[in-house]
Design a protein around this motif. Structure first.
Motif, short mmCIF file in Angstrom:
data_model
loop_
_atom_site.label_atom_id
_atom_site.label_comp_id
_atom_site.label_asym_id
_atom_site.label_seq_id
_atom_site.Cartn_x
_atom_site.Cartn_y
_atom_site.Cartn_z
N ASP A 134 0.81 -1.22 0.00
CA ASP A 134 0.00 0.00 0.00
C ASP A 134 0.85 1.27 0.00
O ASP A 134 0.43 2.29 -0.53
CB ASP A 134 -0.93 0.04 1.22
CG ASP A 134 -2.15 -0.84 1.07
OD1 ASP A 134 -2.30 -1.50 0.00
OD2 ASP A 134 -2.96 -0.89 2.00
N ILE A 135 2.03 1.22 0.61
CA ILE A 135 2.94 2.38 0.64
C ILE A 135 4.11 2.07 -0.30
O ILE A 135 4.73 1.01 -0.20
CB ILE A 135 3.50 2.65 2.06
CG1 ILE A 135 2.39 2.76 3.09
CG2 ILE A 135 4.41 3.88 2.05
CD1 ILE A 135 1.49 3.96 2.95
N THR A 195 4.09 7.34 -2.09
CA THR A 195 2.68 7.20 -2.45
C THR A 195 2.01 6.29 -1.44
O THR A 195 2.61 5.34 -0.94
CB THR A 195 2.50 6.66 -3.87
OG1 THR A 195 3.17 5.42 -4.00
CG2 THR A 195 3.04 7.63 -4.91
N GLY A 196 0.76 6.59 -1.15
CA GLY A 196 0.02 5.84 -0.14
C GLY A 196 -0.14 6.70 1.11
O GLY A 196 0.49 7.75 1.25
N ASP A 197 -0.97 6.27 2.00
CA ASP A 197 -1.28 7.02 3.21
C ASP A 197 -0.43 6.55 4.39
O ASP A 197 -0.82 5.62 5.10
CB ASP A 197 -2.77 6.90 3.55
CG ASP A 197 -3.65 7.57 2.52
OD1 ASP A 197 -3.25 8.65 2.02
OD2 ASP A 197 -4.72 7.03 2.20
N LEU A 227 1.06 6.44 7.97
CA LEU A 227 0.63 6.77 9.33
C LEU A 227 1.84 7.33 10.07
O LEU A 227 2.82 6.61 10.27
CB LEU A 227 0.09 5.53 10.04
CG LEU A 227 -0.30 5.71 11.50
CD1 LEU A 227 -1.47 6.67 11.64
CD2 LEU A 227 -0.64 4.36 12.11
N CYS A 249 3.04 1.84 7.68
CA CYS A 249 1.85 1.51 6.92
C CYS A 249 0.71 1.18 7.88
O CYS A 249 0.88 0.32 8.74
CB CYS A 249 2.12 0.32 5.99
SG CYS A 249 0.62 -0.25 5.13
#
Length: 123
Positions: free
Chosen positions: A10-11, A51-53, A55, A68
């Protein structure tokens, strides 16, 4: 170009810059978050594309740690007063082309291992 991802993908991160300061951190925060020694290098923050959210966790008054939120991979370390970002060497896809330069925060290291590679040891 150096590229990497978290465990679930995801990241993603990448940089065209040549990473600096490849080190292994033995501080208690890195040990607790990674489950062992955390190896990283750094680039200027502007030279890192993420890229990605991520934390971000405010681990102290001076720095934050990025992971992540889905798989928990500990990927980044960022001092509030610096323009660099450290990234996990273990998250890089393929060879890094780097060699470790030093061990840091060795005064905080676990008692269950020895550092015997001859590299400089700080802190």
């Amino acid at each position: 170009m150096l590229k990497g991802t978290c465990l679930c993908g995801d990241i993603k991160f990448e940089t065209h810059a040549t990473p600096q300061g490849a080190s292994m951190c033995h501080c208690s925060q890195c040990r607790k978050q990674s489950g062992g020694v955390w190896s990283s290098a750094y680039v200027l923050e502007e030279e890192m594309k993420i890229t990605g959210d991520v934390l971000w966790y405010e681990a102290s008054a001076s720095a934050k740690r990025g992971s992540c939120p889905r798989c928990g991979s500990f990927l980044f370390w960022k001092a509030h007063d610096e323009n660099t970002i450290s990234f996990a060497l273990g998250a890089v896809d393929g060879p890094t082309g780097l060699s470790l330069e030093k061990h840091i925060f060795v005064g905080d290291k676990g008692d269950y291992y020895q550092i015997a590679d001859g590299l400089p040891q700080r802190g």
